[in-house]
Design a protein around this motif. Structure first.
Motif, PDB file in Angstrom:
ATOM      1  N   ALA A 203       7.130   4.497  13.825  1.00 48.35           N
ATOM      2  CA  ALA A 203       8.526   4.736  14.208  1.00 48.35           C
ATOM      3  C   ALA A 203       8.627   5.246  15.639  1.00 48.35           C
ATOM      4  O   ALA A 203       7.840   6.089  16.064  1.00 48.35           O
ATOM      5  CB  ALA A 203       9.163   5.747  13.255  1.00 48.35           C
ATOM      6  N   ALA A 204       9.576   4.713  16.385  1.00 47.80           N
ATOM      7  CA  ALA A 204       9.874   5.102  17.770  1.00 47.80           C
ATOM      8  C   ALA A 204       8.751   4.766  18.740  1.00 47.80           C
ATOM      9  O   ALA A 204       8.744   5.251  19.863  1.00 47.80           O
ATOM     10  CB  ALA A 204      10.215   6.590  17.859  1.00 47.80           C
ATOM     11  N   MET A 205       7.818   3.931  18.318  1.00 44.15           N
ATOM     12  CA  MET A 205       6.738   3.488  19.196  1.00 44.15           C
ATOM     13  C   MET A 205       6.922   2.003  19.488  1.00 44.15           C
ATOM     14  O   MET A 205       7.665   1.306  18.783  1.00 44.15           O
ATOM     15  CB  MET A 205       5.370   3.730  18.537  1.00 44.15           C
ATOM     16  N   PRO A 206       6.265   1.475  20.508  1.00 46.40           N
ATOM     17  CA  PRO A 206       6.447   0.058  20.847  1.00 46.40           C
ATOM     18  C   PRO A 206       6.132  -0.887  19.687  1.00 46.40           C
ATOM     19  O   PRO A 206       6.743  -1.947  19.555  1.00 46.40           O
ATOM     20  CB  PRO A 206       5.473  -0.150  22.013  1.00 46.40           C
ATOM     21  N   GLU A 207       5.176  -0.498  18.830  1.00 41.97           N
ATOM     22  CA  GLU A 207       4.767  -1.375  17.725  1.00 41.97           C
ATOM     23  C   GLU A 207       5.546  -1.091  16.436  1.00 41.97           C
ATOM     24  O   GLU A 207       5.112  -1.491  15.344  1.00 41.97           O
ATOM     25  CB  GLU A 207       3.264  -1.236  17.472  1.00 41.97           C
ATOM     26  N   GLN A 208       6.683  -0.454  16.527  1.00 46.57           N
ATOM     27  CA  GLN A 208       7.496  -0.118  15.353  1.00 46.57           C
ATOM     28  C   GLN A 208       7.770  -1.346  14.490  1.00 46.57           C
ATOM     29  O   GLN A 208       8.086  -2.427  14.985  1.00 46.57           O
ATOM     30  CB  GLN A 208       8.821   0.493  15.813  1.00 46.57           C
ATOM     31  N   ARG A 209       7.667  -1.137  13.160  1.00 49.69           N
ATOM     32  CA  ARG A 209       7.966  -2.216  12.221  1.00 49.69           C
ATOM     33  C   ARG A 209       8.674  -1.636  11.004  1.00 49.69           C
ATOM     34  O   ARG A 209       8.232  -0.631  10.445  1.00 49.69           O
ATOM     35  CB  ARG A 209       6.685  -2.942  11.795  1.00 49.69           C
ATOM     36  N   VAL A 210       9.765  -2.268  10.590  1.00 51.36           N
ATOM     37  CA  VAL A 210      10.546  -1.837   9.423  1.00 51.36           C
ATOM     38  C   VAL A 210      10.537  -2.977   8.418  1.00 51.36           C
ATOM     39  O   VAL A 210      10.975  -4.092   8.726  1.00 51.36           O
ATOM     40  CB  VAL A 210      11.990  -1.486   9.817  1.00 51.36           C
ATOM     41  N   THR A 211      10.054  -2.703   7.210  1.00 49.01           N
ATOM     42  CA  THR A 211       9.878  -3.751   6.208  1.00 49.01           C
ATOM     43  C   THR A 211      10.261  -3.217   4.833  1.00 49.01           C
ATOM     44  O   THR A 211      10.020  -2.048   4.525  1.00 49.01           O
ATOM     45  CB  THR A 211       8.399  -4.210   6.146  1.00 49.01           C
ATOM     46  N   ARG A 212      10.863  -4.055   4.009  1.00 53.14           N
ATOM     47  CA  ARG A 212      11.083  -3.668   2.610  1.00 53.14           C
ATOM     48  C   ARG A 212       9.723  -3.536   1.922  1.00 53.14           C
ATOM     49  O   ARG A 212       8.830  -4.359   2.129  1.00 53.14           O
ATOM     50  CB  ARG A 212      11.939  -4.702   1.886  1.00 53.14           C
ATOM     51  N   LEU A 213       9.582  -2.529   1.094  1.00 53.33           N
ATOM     52  CA  LEU A 213       8.298  -2.297   0.430  1.00 53.33           C
ATOM     53  C   LEU A 213       7.840  -3.526  -0.347  1.00 53.33           C
ATOM     54  O   LEU A 213       6.648  -3.842  -0.387  1.00 53.33           O
ATOM     55  CB  LEU A 213       8.407  -1.087  -0.508  1.00 53.33           C
ATOM     56  N   ALA A 214       8.777  -4.235  -0.939  1.00 53.13           N
ATOM     57  CA  ALA A 214       8.431  -5.419  -1.736  1.00 53.13           C
ATOM     58  C   ALA A 214       7.751  -6.494  -0.900  1.00 53.13           C
ATOM     59  O   ALA A 214       7.024  -7.342  -1.441  1.00 53.13           O
ATOM     60  CB  ALA A 214       9.687  -5.987  -2.389  1.00 53.13           C
ATOM     61  N   ASP A 215       7.955  -6.472   0.424  1.00 51.40           N
ATOM     62  CA  ASP A 215       7.391  -7.500   1.294  1.00 51.40           C
ATOM     63  C   ASP A 215       6.116  -7.044   2.010  1.00 51.40           C
ATOM     64  O   ASP A 215       5.585  -7.773   2.847  1.00 51.40           O
ATOM     65  CB  ASP A 215       8.422  -7.912   2.353  1.00 51.40           C
ATOM     66  N   VAL A 216       5.638  -5.852   1.685  1.00 48.30           N
ATOM     67  CA  VAL A 216       4.464  -5.288   2.366  1.00 48.30           C
ATOM     68  C   VAL A 216       3.212  -5.529   1.536  1.00 48.30           C
ATOM     69  O   VAL A 216       3.186  -5.265   0.335  1.00 48.30           O
ATOM     70  CB  VAL A 216       4.651  -3.773   2.598  1.00 48.30           C
ATOM     71  N   ASP A 217       2.166  -6.045   2.184  1.00 50.51           N
ATOM     72  CA  ASP A 217       0.898  -6.224   1.473  1.00 50.51           C
ATOM     73  C   ASP A 217      -0.220  -5.359   2.042  1.00 50.51           C
ATOM     74  O   ASP A 217      -1.297  -5.267   1.474  1.00 50.51           O
ATOM     75  CB  ASP A 217       0.465  -7.702   1.482  1.00 50.51           C
ATOM     76  N   ARG A 218       0.045  -4.741   3.168  1.00 52.77           N
ATOM     77  CA  ARG A 218      -0.910  -3.813   3.763  1.00 52.77           C
ATOM     78  C   ARG A 218      -0.131  -2.811   4.607  1.00 52.77           C
ATOM     79  O   ARG A 218       1.049  -2.992   4.875  1.00 52.77           O
ATOM     80  CB  ARG A 218      -1.919  -4.554   4.650  1.00 52.77           C
ATOM     81  N   VAL A 219      -0.812  -1.744   5.013  1.00 50.34           N
ATOM     82  CA  VAL A 219      -0.133  -0.705   5.771  1.00 50.34           C
ATOM     83  C   VAL A 219      -1.102  -0.131   6.787  1.00 50.34           C
ATOM     84  O   VAL A 219      -2.312  -0.101   6.559  1.00 50.34           O
ATOM     85  CB  VAL A 219       0.393   0.406   4.820  1.00 50.34           C
ATOM     86  N   THR A 220      -0.577   0.294   7.941  1.00 59.96           N
ATOM     87  CA  THR A 220      -1.434   0.923   8.935  1.00 59.96           C
ATOM     88  C   THR A 220      -1.923   2.263   8.383  1.00 59.96           C
ATOM     89  O   THR A 220      -1.215   2.943   7.645  1.00 59.96           O
ATOM     90  CB  THR A 220      -0.662   1.169  10.239  1.00 59.96           C
ATOM     91  N   PRO A 221      -3.149   2.655   8.709  1.00 57.81           N
ATOM     92  CA  PRO A 221      -3.707   3.892   8.140  1.00 57.81           C
ATOM     93  C   PRO A 221      -2.893   5.130   8.472  1.00 57.81           C
ATOM     94  O   PRO A 221      -2.824   6.071   7.687  1.00 57.81           O
ATOM     95  CB  PRO A 221      -5.098   3.961   8.769  1.00 57.81           C
ATOM     96  N   TYR A 222      -2.278   5.156   9.652  1.00 58.40           N
ATOM     97  CA  TYR A 222      -1.519   6.329  10.073  1.00 58.40           C
ATOM     98  C   TYR A 222      -0.105   5.898  10.497  1.00 58.40           C
ATOM     99  O   TYR A 222       0.143   4.748  10.783  1.00 58.40           O
ATOM    100  CB  TYR A 222      -2.208   7.026  11.244  1.00 58.40           C
TER     101      TYR A 222
END
Length: 240
Positions: free
Chosen positions: A208-227
């Protein structure tokens, strides 16, 4: 006279979200300390890139362990306690020599931050001041473009490290929800959200608030960044 140790909140990740006081301290600090994982630059230091004065003396405090040992293992607390004691000694030596130290802190220093462990050890020995910062979860819910709470909504902040059954209970019993420290717990968290019947309401915000910000519905997520990943469920409470 002793110098002061400042725990400075840097906010969620963008330099222009620092407070005026935080900006002044970061840019003017002669001694600047920050936490990081060994071999990494450290997120707090990355946020402050380009802000430090040319002659700043940097003190990198490298965690001896992060996820290598389960938090339930007694060695985990022993290892971190020794680490924080060592960091305290290093900061104390600088402050007792009459120099101020600026400790860079992601988000807000008093919200699940490592600086708390230094503060509790330094308080009463040398002056310690905390500069509040915008919390990462605030940056996250603003990234969705939706209010997190309305009217009388109750907001719960939980850690994904909790047992699955506890997560289900917390998710089911609240109006609005923030879940932090997701990392390797994504599958467990997804199951808990589903068991609470709230899968359609859940969002995942990364960086959040960083250049690589990404907003996704949980149902569409298959992986997540560690931090820097936060799950949100927005309240739908009373409004005019």
């Amino acid at each position: 006279m002793s110098g002061t140790v400042y725990g400075v909140g840097l906010g969620p990740g963008a330099q222009d979200l620092l407070s005026v006081r935080a900006d002044r301290l970061v840019r003017g600090g002669r001694h600047v300390a920050y936490f990081r994982k060994a071999g990494r630059p450290g997120q707090a230091r990355r946020i402050a890139q380009g802000m430090l004065r040319d002659d700043a003396i940097e003190l990198a405090m490298e965690y001896p362990v992060t996820t290598e040992i389960p938090v339930t293992d007694p060695r985990y607390n022993d290892c971190l306690a020794a680490f924080y004691a060592d960091c305290t000694g290093r900061l104390l030596a600088i402050a007792e020599a009459g120099e101020d130290v600026v400790v860079l802190c992601e988000g807000d220093p008093f919200f699940y931050g490592s600086f708390m462990h230094l503060h509790s050890r330094l308080a009463g020995l040398v002056p310690v001041e905390v500069v509040p910062g915008i919390m990462g979860m605030s940056g996250a819910w603003n990234a969705t473009g939706l209010p997190i709470t309305w009217g009388d909504d109750v907001l719960t902040v939980a850690m994904a490290t909790l047992p699955e059954e506890e997560l289900v209970r917390r998710i089911r019993d609240t109006d609005a929800l923030v879940v932090m420290k997701i990392g390797r717990h994504l599958a467990k968290l997804r199951r808990a959200v589903a068991a609470a019947g709230r899968s359609d309401e859940a969002w995942l915000v990364e960086h959040a608030a960083m250049p690589e910000q990404r907003v996704t519905r949980l149902a569409d997520v298959d992986r997540v960044t560690p931090y820097f990943s936060i799950l949100l469920i927005h309240g739908q409470g009373r409004r005019p």
